[in-house]
Write a protein that holds these residues in place. Sequence first.
Motif, PDB file in Angstrom:
ATOM      1  N   ALA A  15      25.604   6.232 -16.792  1.00  0.00           N
ATOM      2  CA  ALA A  15      24.977   5.842 -15.527  1.00  0.00           C
ATOM      3  C   ALA A  15      24.691   4.348 -15.505  1.00  0.00           C
ATOM      4  CB  ALA A  15      23.688   6.640 -15.318  1.00  0.00           C
ATOM      5  N   ILE A  16      24.218   3.821 -16.619  1.00  0.00           N
ATOM      6  CA  ILE A  16      23.927   2.381 -16.707  1.00  0.00           C
ATOM      7  C   ILE A  16      25.196   1.563 -16.499  1.00  0.00           C
ATOM      8  CG2 ILE A  16      23.264   0.533 -18.321  1.00  0.00           C
ATOM      9  CD1 ILE A  16      21.295   2.697 -19.541  1.00  0.00           C
ATOM     10  N   SER A  17      26.262   1.960 -17.182  1.00  0.00           N
ATOM     11  CA  SER A  17      27.538   1.252 -17.029  1.00  0.00           C
ATOM     12  C   SER A  17      28.037   1.326 -15.595  1.00  0.00           C
ATOM     13  CB  SER A  17      28.590   1.838 -17.977  1.00  0.00           C
ATOM     14  OG  SER A  17      28.218   1.638 -19.322  1.00  0.00           O
ATOM     15  N   LEU A  18      27.852   2.496 -14.979  1.00  0.00           N
ATOM     16  CA  LEU A  18      28.298   2.697 -13.610  1.00  0.00           C
ATOM     17  C   LEU A  18      27.525   1.803 -12.646  1.00  0.00           C
ATOM     18  CD1 LEU A  18      30.235   4.415 -11.883  1.00  0.00           C
ATOM     19  CD2 LEU A  18      28.397   6.091 -11.667  1.00  0.00           C
ATOM     20  N   VAL A  19      26.206   1.735 -12.814  1.00  0.00           N
ATOM     21  CA  VAL A  19      25.375   0.885 -11.962  1.00  0.00           C
ATOM     22  C   VAL A  19      25.771  -0.578 -12.136  1.00  0.00           C
ATOM     23  CG1 VAL A  19      23.026   0.009 -11.617  1.00  0.00           C
ATOM     24  CG2 VAL A  19      23.417   2.473 -11.857  1.00  0.00           C
ATOM     25  N   ALA A  20      25.917  -1.014 -13.391  1.00  0.00           N
ATOM     26  CA  ALA A  20      26.249  -2.417 -13.661  1.00  0.00           C
ATOM     27  C   ALA A  20      27.601  -2.791 -13.077  1.00  0.00           C
ATOM     28  CB  ALA A  20      26.226  -2.670 -15.163  1.00  0.00           C
ATOM     29  N   LYS A  21      28.584  -1.925 -13.275  1.00  0.00           N
ATOM     30  CA  LYS A  21      29.952  -2.215 -12.815  1.00  0.00           C
ATOM     31  C   LYS A  21      30.053  -2.153 -11.301  1.00  0.00           C
ATOM     32  CE  LYS A  21      34.728  -0.533 -13.270  1.00  0.00           C
ATOM     33  NZ  LYS A  21      35.611   0.502 -13.902  1.00  0.00           N
ATOM     34  N   THR A  22      29.502  -1.112 -10.699  1.00  0.00           N
ATOM     35  CA  THR A  22      29.620  -0.932  -9.252  1.00  0.00           C
ATOM     36  C   THR A  22      28.918  -2.031  -8.483  1.00  0.00           C
ATOM     37  OG1 THR A  22      29.696   1.469  -9.575  1.00  0.00           O
ATOM     38  CG2 THR A  22      29.248   0.679  -7.343  1.00  0.00           C
ATOM     39  N   LEU A  23      27.756  -2.452  -8.962  1.00  0.00           N
ATOM     40  CA  LEU A  23      26.946  -3.435  -8.242  1.00  0.00           C
ATOM     41  C   LEU A  23      27.128  -4.854  -8.769  1.00  0.00           C
ATOM     42  CD1 LEU A  23      23.653  -1.357  -7.919  1.00  0.00           C
ATOM     43  CD2 LEU A  23      25.537  -1.546  -6.276  1.00  0.00           C
ATOM     44  N   ASN A  24      27.940  -4.994  -9.838  1.00  0.00           N
ATOM     45  CA  ASN A  24      28.198  -6.301 -10.427  1.00  0.00           C
ATOM     46  C   ASN A  24      26.898  -6.990 -10.858  1.00  0.00           C
ATOM     47  OD1 ASN A  24      29.803  -8.446 -11.340  1.00  0.00           O
ATOM     48  ND2 ASN A  24      29.717  -9.515  -9.364  1.00  0.00           N
ATOM     49  N   ILE A  25      26.108  -6.271 -11.641  1.00  0.00           N
ATOM     50  CA  ILE A  25      24.856  -6.830 -12.168  1.00  0.00           C
ATOM     51  C   ILE A  25      24.865  -6.729 -13.685  1.00  0.00           C
ATOM     52  CG2 ILE A  25      23.565  -6.225 -10.092  1.00  0.00           C
ATOM     53  CD1 ILE A  25      22.356  -3.868 -11.581  1.00  0.00           C
ATOM     54  N   ASP A  26      23.977  -7.502 -14.315  1.00  0.00           N
ATOM     55  CA  ASP A  26      23.880  -7.475 -15.774  1.00  0.00           C
ATOM     56  C   ASP A  26      23.507  -6.079 -16.241  1.00  0.00           C
ATOM     57  OD1 ASP A  26      24.415 -10.156 -15.872  1.00  0.00           O
ATOM     58  OD2 ASP A  26      22.312 -10.769 -16.084  1.00  0.00           O
ATOM     59  N   GLU A  27      24.118  -5.653 -17.358  1.00  0.00           N
ATOM     60  CA  GLU A  27      23.826  -4.326 -17.879  1.00  0.00           C
ATOM     61  C   GLU A  27      22.371  -4.200 -18.293  1.00  0.00           C
ATOM     62  OE1 GLU A  27      25.786  -1.536 -21.280  1.00  0.00           O
ATOM     63  OE2 GLU A  27      27.021  -2.160 -19.587  1.00  0.00           O
ATOM     64  N   SER A  28      21.762  -5.310 -18.757  1.00  0.00           N
ATOM     65  CA  SER A  28      20.349  -5.253 -19.155  1.00  0.00           C
ATOM     66  C   SER A  28      19.458  -4.912 -17.965  1.00  0.00           C
ATOM     67  CB  SER A  28      19.912  -6.586 -19.769  1.00  0.00           C
ATOM     68  OG  SER A  28      20.068  -7.645 -18.839  1.00  0.00           O
ATOM     69  N   LYS A  29      19.799  -5.444 -16.794  1.00  0.00           N
ATOM     70  CA  LYS A  29      19.017  -5.125 -15.597  1.00  0.00           C
ATOM     71  C   LYS A  29      19.295  -3.692 -15.145  1.00  0.00           C
ATOM     72  CE  LYS A  29      18.086  -9.697 -13.784  1.00  0.00           C
ATOM     73  NZ  LYS A  29      18.058 -10.576 -12.590  1.00  0.00           N
ATOM     74  N   ALA A  30      20.544  -3.269 -15.295  1.00  0.00           N
ATOM     75  CA  ALA A  30      20.879  -1.887 -14.947  1.00  0.00           C
ATOM     76  C   ALA A  30      20.094  -0.916 -15.826  1.00  0.00           C
ATOM     77  CB  ALA A  30      22.379  -1.657 -15.095  1.00  0.00           C
ATOM     78  N   LYS A  31      19.972  -1.227 -17.115  1.00  0.00           N
ATOM     79  CA  LYS A  31      19.208  -0.386 -18.038  1.00  0.00           C
ATOM     80  C   LYS A  31      17.757  -0.281 -17.589  1.00  0.00           C
ATOM     81  CE  LYS A  31      21.878  -1.345 -22.263  1.00  0.00           C
ATOM     82  NZ  LYS A  31      21.842  -2.033 -23.578  1.00  0.00           N
ATOM     83  N   TRP A  32      17.188  -1.401 -17.183  1.00  0.00           N
ATOM     84  CA  TRP A  32      15.778  -1.420 -16.770  1.00  0.00           C
ATOM     85  C   TRP A  32      15.593  -0.564 -15.517  1.00  0.00           C
ATOM     86  CZ3 TRP A  32      12.217  -2.227 -13.095  1.00  0.00           C
ATOM     87  CH2 TRP A  32      10.907  -2.514 -13.491  1.00  0.00           C
ATOM     88  N   VAL A  33      16.496  -0.734 -14.559  1.00  0.00           N
ATOM     89  CA  VAL A  33      16.390   0.023 -13.309  1.00  0.00           C
ATOM     90  C   VAL A  33      16.491   1.520 -13.575  1.00  0.00           C
ATOM     91  CG1 VAL A  33      17.493   0.507 -11.093  1.00  0.00           C
ATOM     92  CG2 VAL A  33      17.229  -1.855 -11.850  1.00  0.00           C
ATOM     93  N   VAL A  34      17.429   1.923 -14.417  1.00  0.00           N
ATOM     94  CA  VAL A  34      17.607   3.342 -14.730  1.00  0.00           C
ATOM     95  C   VAL A  34      16.347   3.901 -15.394  1.00  0.00           C
ATOM     96  CG1 VAL A  34      18.876   4.991 -16.169  1.00  0.00           C
ATOM     97  CG2 VAL A  34      20.124   3.241 -14.876  1.00  0.00           C
ATOM     98  N   ALA A  35      15.797   3.155 -16.361  1.00  0.00           N
ATOM     99  CA  ALA A  35      14.623   3.636 -17.098  1.00  0.00           C
ATOM    100  C   ALA A  35      13.390   3.751 -16.224  1.00  0.00           C
ATOM    101  CB  ALA A  35      14.337   2.709 -18.286  1.00  0.00           C
ATOM    102  N   ALA A  36      13.281   2.899 -15.204  1.00  0.00           N
ATOM    103  CA  ALA A  36      12.120   2.958 -14.311  1.00  0.00           C
ATOM    104  C   ALA A  36      12.339   3.935 -13.165  1.00  0.00           C
ATOM    105  CB  ALA A  36      11.810   1.564 -13.756  1.00  0.00           C
ATOM    106  N   ALA A  37      13.567   3.987 -12.634  1.00  0.00           N
ATOM    107  CA  ALA A  37      13.815   4.758 -11.415  1.00  0.00           C
ATOM    108  C   ALA A  37      13.948   6.254 -11.651  1.00  0.00           C
ATOM    109  CB  ALA A  37      15.078   4.233 -10.724  1.00  0.00           C
TER     110      ALA A  37
END
Length: 221
Positions: A15-37
């Motif tokens: 899911a983290i990889s998918l969020v980072a790739k689809t939205l073109n954002i840093d994976e570290s930020k994707a990890k944070w969003v997943v863990a909080a959301a």
Amino acid sequence: MNITDLITGGIGSKAISLVAKTLNIDESKAKWVVAAAVPLMIAALNYNSKKSKEKEEGINKALEKHNGGIFDQIGNLFGNGPSEDDNKIVNHMFGSNTEVVKDNLAAKTGLSADKIGGALAILAPIVMGYLGKQKQQESSSGGIGDILGSVLGGGQSNSSAEGGILGSILGSVLGGGGSYQSSSQGDLGGLADLAGEFFNKGNDNSKKGFILDSLAGMFGR
């Protein structure tokens, strides 16, 4: 099956990889969003299920449609971004709190509200698919609360005890550092209480931000 798999386990990593790739954002930020959301989503579903029998039945029916099949194709999802149906799932989850969730996650990450909205739309069907699969595997006749409880309860393994890290965090949120005893009578326990406090209208954006940091921090983000 528990929430750690959705955040730090095999599904969470995809899911983290998918969020980072689809939205073109840093994976570290994707990890944070997943863990909080993700905890917020499950806490919102729990809250909604307790509003009325009709709401509970509606969530149960939705979970029957999301039976985990999404995980067979998770690496190939959202080639053109999340769909309108995915955004509708987010709105059903958070209701009037949808913009509050987006704005607070955006403020904490530095991402735009649109990017956060995209991340939530990616995560929502994954969370529903995970819970739907859990529902299929439940051998008991328990309701949605039991399913959500079994999933959310997994997050407590990151704390020393219910009165430990979670108790300190919740004490701070609820009463300026006072002691807090998590309710554990078979329901969602400390992690759900913490996530649920995000939706407490008595908490300002500063406290909401603190809760998001705490949720993300529980999973090492």
